[in-house]
Every structure is written in C-alpha cells, then in structure tokens.
Design a protein around this motif. Structure first.
Motif, PDB file in Angstrom:
ATOM      1  N   ALA A 190      38.188  36.964  -1.595  1.00 11.95           N
ATOM      2  CA  ALA A 190      39.412  36.610  -0.905  1.00 11.95           C
ATOM      3  C   ALA A 190      40.692  37.586  -1.356  1.00 11.95           C
ATOM      4  CB  ALA A 190      39.919  35.253  -1.089  1.00 11.95           C
ATOM      5  N   ILE A 193      39.806  41.503   0.326  1.00  9.70           N
ATOM      6  CA  ILE A 193      39.676  41.594   1.773  1.00  9.70           C
ATOM      7  C   ILE A 193      40.945  41.129   2.399  1.00  9.70           C
ATOM      8  CG2 ILE A 193      37.107  41.826   1.737  1.00  9.70           C
ATOM      9  CD1 ILE A 193      36.937  39.104   2.925  1.00  9.70           C
ATOM     10  N   LYS A 194      41.686  40.657   1.504  1.00  9.13           N
ATOM     11  CA  LYS A 194      43.113  40.039   2.239  1.00  9.13           C
ATOM     12  C   LYS A 194      42.804  39.111   3.274  1.00  9.13           C
ATOM     13  CE  LYS A 194      45.591  44.280   1.110  1.00  9.13           C
ATOM     14  NZ  LYS A 194      46.504  45.524   1.581  1.00  9.13           N
ATOM     15  N   VAL A 195      42.012  38.092   2.891  1.00  6.04           N
ATOM     16  CA  VAL A 195      41.346  37.107   3.885  1.00  6.04           C
ATOM     17  C   VAL A 195      42.671  36.208   4.391  1.00  6.04           C
ATOM     18  CG1 VAL A 195      40.776  35.165   2.249  1.00  6.04           C
ATOM     19  CG2 VAL A 195      39.560  35.454   4.343  1.00  6.04           C
ATOM     20  N   HIS A 201      41.617  37.008  11.315  1.00  7.75           N
ATOM     21  CA  HIS A 201      40.294  37.813  11.156  1.00  7.75           C
ATOM     22  C   HIS A 201      39.272  36.687  10.437  1.00  7.75           C
ATOM     23  CE1 HIS A 201      41.873  41.507  12.515  1.00  7.75           C
ATOM     24  NE2 HIS A 201      42.514  41.604  11.579  1.00  7.75           N
ATOM     25  N   LYS A 204      36.574  37.656   7.884  1.00 11.19           N
ATOM     26  CA  LYS A 204      36.836  37.810   6.449  1.00 11.19           C
ATOM     27  C   LYS A 204      36.644  36.417   5.843  1.00 11.19           C
ATOM     28  CE  LYS A 204      40.276  41.240   6.824  1.00 11.19           C
ATOM     29  NZ  LYS A 204      41.805  41.461   6.380  1.00 11.19           N
ATOM     30  N   ILE A 207      32.858  35.842   4.981  1.00 13.42           N
ATOM     31  CA  ILE A 207      32.511  36.591   3.819  1.00 13.42           C
ATOM     32  C   ILE A 207      32.707  35.773   2.698  1.00 13.42           C
ATOM     33  CG2 ILE A 207      32.822  38.603   2.499  1.00 13.42           C
ATOM     34  CD1 ILE A 207      33.430  40.311   5.341  1.00 13.42           C
TER      35      ILE A 207
END
Length: 317
Positions: A190, A193-195, A201, A204, A207
C-alpha cells in the motif's frame, strides 16, 4: 574588486545502498535481531511443552466427532508464503529502488510480525487447551470410546503426540501466521504503490487486497479440514492482522501520508546523515520541526525534487 566566493554546492546525503550502508543499518538494529532470536527460542519452547488439557466430557463429544483429515495447507508451506514470499517481493523492490533502509526495515518488521504473532498464538494455545473438532478420533482412533464412570471425562488411548496436538485448537496458527505475514505485505505494498493517493485507481486497491484474500482462504481451509472451529480462525486472523499493523507502523509511516513511501529511518538519514543512532536531547523537537515547519522543513522542501525522483525510480545510478 574581487567577486564574493561561490558558496559550496550541497549535494545532499549519499544514497543508502546495501554495499555502502548495509552494515551500518544492521549494527544500529543489532539488539532487534537479538530479540528476534529470543522470540524464536520462546516459540520453540511453547511448542515443546504440554498444553492445558481442558475437561472433555462424554456429552461434549457430539461436537468433536468430525473426521480427521490431512491439512490442505501443510505446516511447512506457511513460512514459505507468509515469510519467504514477502521477503522476495521486498528484495525485488530493493533491486529497483536501491534503498537499504527500506529493505532492512521491511524484512525486520515482517519477521517481528510473524514471530510476535507466533509466540502469542502458541502461548494462548497452551493456556486455553481447546479441543479440535476431530478430537474424538484423536482420543479414540479405533472408534471405541472410554470415559470415567464418575466424571464422564474422556480416557484417551490414542497417540500422545496426536492427542497433544488435539488440545491446540484456539487460536488458529495457520490463520494468525498468514495474516501476520501477508497482512504486513499488504501494508508494505500500500505504501509502495501509493494506493491511498486519492486518484481513484481501484486496481491498486486490488493488489493490496490479494495477500489478504490468500490469508483468508488459508483460514477457511482450516475450518474445511476440521482442524479448527470458526472462532479459532477468526481470532487468529484478527490477532495476526493487529500485530502486523503495529509492526508495520513501528518502521513505516501510514501509507496514506505524504511520506508513506519510505521508512522513518530513511527520512532521519536525509535530515541527519552523519549523526544516525546518536542520542540527542533535541531529537524530538527537530523531528517536529521537519513535519510542522522550521529550518529542517525548509531543507526538506529544497530537496523535494530529489526525493520524488528516487520514488519514481529515476535516480542516477
């Protein structure tokens, strides 16, 4: 008239590669690695001792007669997907980002997560001594029950090792270890990937959920195999996820924050590259200034482009 001297160019702190900073980071956390070894020894001891044998009477056997089955997820597979798998992902990210603080602290936090969870789980197992759903067949493998005439307590004649394992139903170790390791991995991904960047997005988010889904399916398999009651896997999952959250936030900022990409120690390295590990009376106030304002904050803003370039993987090697 001579021109004023040109001020020296400040290049900033050196980038923390494994080769240049690995031994330094490890030395700073030597005590943590010693504690990890101690946790391993404690967990081994908890698995050796005999658990509490809770009273099991004749009337209770109605709910403990589920058939004995093999594990869908064997015990040896748990550290592979809950520990080794996340470590491979962490090392893969290091190969791309080349930040030894990130790799070291992620691995250290992951190991603390699973080992603290393991110690708590096995300690509770030994203290509670709840019988597994298939306890009848562990106690009476030939199907011929034997009870105390006065108390109706079971008089087992099965394999002592199998009976011992039959008193370790609560909480589920598979579930707690799975959520401890894979839950930590979800936190880590988290941040990477800067969820929570508020750009919408959803891919994300998927994932990040994948490791938790895998942990949940392992927990469900424990009920399907009749090794655990549903309360066991629920409690184990909550225990592992809570410990994983505490361990992650000990080393990393919340993923939703602006600095959620790197561990706390990396920002300390940027602010004070020559004085890491030194105890200073003004440490806390300086850290506050780096967040809320002041000269340290100005310095961090002046190097913001450099940090952004590192996070996007565009650094000069």
């Amino acid at each position: 008239m001579m021109p004023p001297p040109t001020p020296p160019i400040r290049l900033g702190p050196p980038h923390p590669y494994l080769k240049t900073h690995g031994s330094k980071v490890a030395r700073l956390h030597l005590f943590d690695w010693i504690i990890l070894a101690l946790l391993v020894a404690i967990d081994v001891g908890l698995n050796i001792i005999e658990p509490f044998h809770r009273f099991v009477g004749k009337d209770m056997m109605t709910d403990l007669r589920y058939p004995m089955k093999n594990n869908t997820v064997p015990v040896w597979a748990v550290p592979i997907y809950a520990v080794i798998g996340p470590i491979i992902i962490i090392m893969g990210i290091y190969m791309k980002r080349r930040n030894v603080y990130d790799m070291h602290h992620a691995i250290l936090g992951l190991l603390f997560s699973v080992l603290i969870t393991g110690v708590l789980t096995d300690a509770i197992k030994d203290g509670v001594g709840r019988p597994r759903p298939d306890f009848f067949w562990r106690c009476f493998p030939d199907g011929l029950p034997n009870y105390n005439n006065l108390t109706t307590q079971v008089i087992c004649h099965g394999d002592p090792a199998v009976i011992k394992e039959g008193h370790k139903s609560f909480p589920s170790g598979h579930s707690s270890w799975s959520f401890a390791g894979l839950g930590f991995l979800s936190w880590y991904l988290a941040g990477k990937i800067k969820v929570f960047d508020r750009r919408g997005h959803v891919a994300k988010l998927c994932i990040v959920i994948l490791p938790l889904l895998l942990a949940a399916m392992v927990a469900v398999s424990r009920v399907d195999d009749y090794w655990h009651h549903w309360q066991d896997v629920f409690a184990g999952g909550i225990l592992g996820l809570v410990v994983a959250s505490f361990c992650y936030l000990q080393f990393f900022p919340p993923p939703s924050g602006e600095q959620g990409f790197w561990p706390h120690a990396y920002f300390e390295h940027i602010l004070n590259p020559d004085g890491e590990g030194q105890v200073q009376s003004t440490n806390n106030s300086n850290h506050h200034q780096s967040v809320s304002g002041g000269p340290v904050a100005i310095e961090m803003r002046s190097t913001s482009q450099e940090l952004d370039s590192m996070e996007e993987g565009r650094r000069a090697q």
